[in-house]
Design an enzyme around this catalytic site. Structure first.
Site, mmCIF file in Angstrom:
data_model
loop_
_atom_site.group_PDB
_atom_site.id
_atom_site.type_symbol
_atom_site.label_atom_id
_atom_site.label_comp_id
_atom_site.label_asym_id
_atom_site.label_seq_id
_atom_site.Cartn_x
_atom_site.Cartn_y
_atom_site.Cartn_z
ATOM 1 N N SER A 1 1.822 -9.742 -1.108
ATOM 2 C CA SER A 1 1.420 -8.346 -0.941
ATOM 3 C C SER A 1 1.761 -7.770 0.427
ATOM 4 C CB SER A 1 -0.079 -8.192 -1.207
ATOM 5 O OG SER A 1 -0.832 -9.056 -0.378
ATOM 6 N N LYS B 1 0.809 -1.226 0.000
ATOM 7 C CA LYS B 1 0.000 0.000 0.000
ATOM 8 C C LYS B 1 0.842 1.275 0.000
ATOM 9 C CE LYS B 1 -4.438 -1.582 1.385
ATOM 10 N NZ LYS B 1 -4.238 -2.974 1.887
ATOM 11 N N GLU C 1 -9.881 6.870 3.495
ATOM 12 C CA GLU C 1 -10.772 5.886 4.092
ATOM 13 C C GLU C 1 -9.930 4.669 4.477
ATOM 14 O OE1 GLU C 1 -9.950 5.897 1.000
ATOM 15 O OE2 GLU C 1 -9.601 3.765 0.614
HETATM 16 C C1 LIG Z 1 -5.076 -4.033 1.544
HETATM 17 C C2 LIG Z 1 -4.363 -5.274 1.247
HETATM 18 C C3 LIG Z 1 -4.744 -6.129 0.188
HETATM 19 C C4 LIG Z 1 -5.966 -5.895 -0.636
HETATM 20 O O1 LIG Z 1 -5.979 -4.704 -1.382
HETATM 21 P P1 LIG Z 1 -5.737 -4.687 -2.947
HETATM 22 O O2 LIG Z 1 -6.090 -3.297 -3.343
HETATM 23 O O3 LIG Z 1 -6.631 -5.717 -3.570
HETATM 24 O O4 LIG Z 1 -4.310 -5.013 -3.170
HETATM 25 C C5 LIG Z 1 -3.986 -7.253 -0.070
HETATM 26 N N1 LIG Z 1 -2.909 -7.567 0.679
HETATM 27 C C6 LIG Z 1 -2.508 -6.781 1.708
HETATM 28 C C7 LIG Z 1 -1.314 -7.189 2.499
HETATM 29 C C8 LIG Z 1 -3.211 -5.611 2.020
HETATM 30 O O5 LIG Z 1 -2.799 -4.846 3.025
#
Ligand SMILES: *Cc1c(COP(=O)(O)O)cnc(C)c1O
Length: 392
Positions: free
Chosen positions: A374, A93, A115
């Site tokens: 992610s 993020k 948000e």
């Molecule tokens: C917020 C988040 C997501 C989901 O958000 P996307 O916009 O779909 O990427 C996925 N993995 C992690 C670690 C997150 O913090």
């Protein structure tokens, strides 16, 4: 509508999806944002500053790690992990937050709003606002502030003001509505920092632009390590920002399969229908009354009834595949990656791992999978502890 405005509007569409379905006051603000974004995304000084903070603050470039133990165990495709978990604040993020805050600064904003659902985007935003010394207000559903009390404290520790939204169900959808109201009232000095590739144009395009760094790096890295492109890129999908960032530089490479993984409990792409939510059109889960359906994934970050418009388009045009995994499969993948590679993934990312565990053994040793990790799982350890304790 003049011809120029029409062309402008087309810009925000991905096939039939996307666009901007908002009141005129908000449309004016969004038009200005689109114009400024288009200007600065090509600006050399802007790009240099973005890259500077990615390197010195976020810690990029992050590795593309070969998961040799997991690969040997599964006996099929080679598995590589793109390590967004190693970024400062522990997830992808921050890539987007840094990009947007640099734009906000250039637009003269003296106040940032955002948000947040589970709190991860709120924490990333509060982090960047602390770095740049800009006051920040985070809107969060009241129910979410109760479920994620520690993230509320984190944001406050970083100097942010957290507003608990006590309307509707007190969840993410209600927080977005409040943030948009704030923007319309205070647009002269306020910048709305959107957390995923959702919302009206230009947000999906802008957030993709800043997350595309993921595949810009992974493509260079896999060519260096293997001398060829991957068979498939796999990423979890909530709003869709880590997935679109992981896909971006492969979309035109037709040989590369793009696979998005959704929770079986919130399958917007696999079961949604075209509808307008939060000012844009996408595949959405609706209830019997045609309202966005409340979802309950074990991964809070995937808990959104809609999804990015570009994913909706990639799905209906068959360029990308979207699959689901269950909470139980995700929990197993969370433990598998921890034990075989010494990497504790975020529960969101564990969805992508869970699908890779199924796919890898069906492919050959010549095949390569890139799984976008992610985020890191430290934030989820307590929740997993409780879920596993209940199973016993
Ligand atoms: C917020 C988040 C997501 C989901 O958000 P996307 O916009 O779909 O990427 C996925 N993995 C992690 C670690 C997150 O913090």
């Amino acid at each position: 509508m003049s011809l120029e405005q029409k062309v402008e509007l087309q810009e925000g569409f991905f096939g039939e999806f996307g666009g901007s379905f908002v009141p005129p006051a908000l449309q004016n603000v969004l038009n200005d944002l689109a114009e400024q974004f288009n200007r600065y995304k090509e600006d050399e000084e802007f790009i240099a500053e973005y890259k500077h903070y990615l390197k010195e603050f976020v810690g990029r470039e992050n590795p593309l790690t070969y998961a040799s133990n997991l690969t040997d165990k599964l006996g099929g495709a080679k598995i590589y992990l793109k390590r967004e978990d190693l970024n400062h604040t522990g997830a992808h993020k921050i890539n987007n937050v840094i990009g947007q805050i640099l734009l906000a600064k250039r637009m003269g904003a003296t106040r940032i709003i955002a948000e947040t659902g589970a709190g991860q985007h709120g924490v990333a935003t509060a982090t960047a606002c602390a770095l740049f010394g800009i006051p920040c207000t985070i809107y969060m559903g009241k129910l979410d502030t109760e479920r994620q009390a520690l993230n509320v404290f984190r944001m406050e520790l970083l100097g942010a003001k957290v507003v608990a939204v006590n309307k509707g169900q007190g969840r993410l959808k209600d927080a977005v509505d409040e943030a948009l109201n704030d923007l319309v009232e205070n647009y002269e000095n306020t910048f709305y920092l959107m957390g995923s590739v959702v919302g009206p144009h230009p947000f999906p395009t802008m957030v993709k632009h800043f997350q595309a760094i993921i595949s810009e790096e992974s493509k260079r890295q896999i060519l260096e390590k293997e001398g060829k492109l991957p068979t498939a890129v796999i990423a979890c999908v909530g709003g869709g920002s880590n997935a679109i960032g992981a896909f971006a530089h492969y979309i035109d490479e037709q040989s590369v399969r793009l696979i998005g993984v959704e929770p079986a409990e919130a399958p917007s792409l696999t079961q949604g229908v075209p509808a307008v939510i939060h000012g844009f059109k996408c595949l959405t889960l609706l209830d019997e009354e045609g309202k966005p359906q409340p979802t309950y994934s074990i991964a809070a970050g995937l808990d959104y009834p809609g999804v990015g418009p570009e994913h909706s388009h990639l799905k209906v045009s068959d360029r990308a595949e979207y699959v689901t995994v269950t909470g139980a499969e995700t929990l197993a993948a969370f433990q598998e990656l921890s034990q075989s590679e010494g990497i504790i993934p975020a529960l969101e990312s564990a969805h992508a791992i869970a699908h890779a565990l199924k796919l890898a053994p069906t492919l050959s040793k010549e095949d390569i999978l890139i799984v976008n990790l992610s985020g890191r799982g430290d934030k989820d350890v307590e929740q997993v502890f409780e879920m596993l304790s209940e199973q016993k």
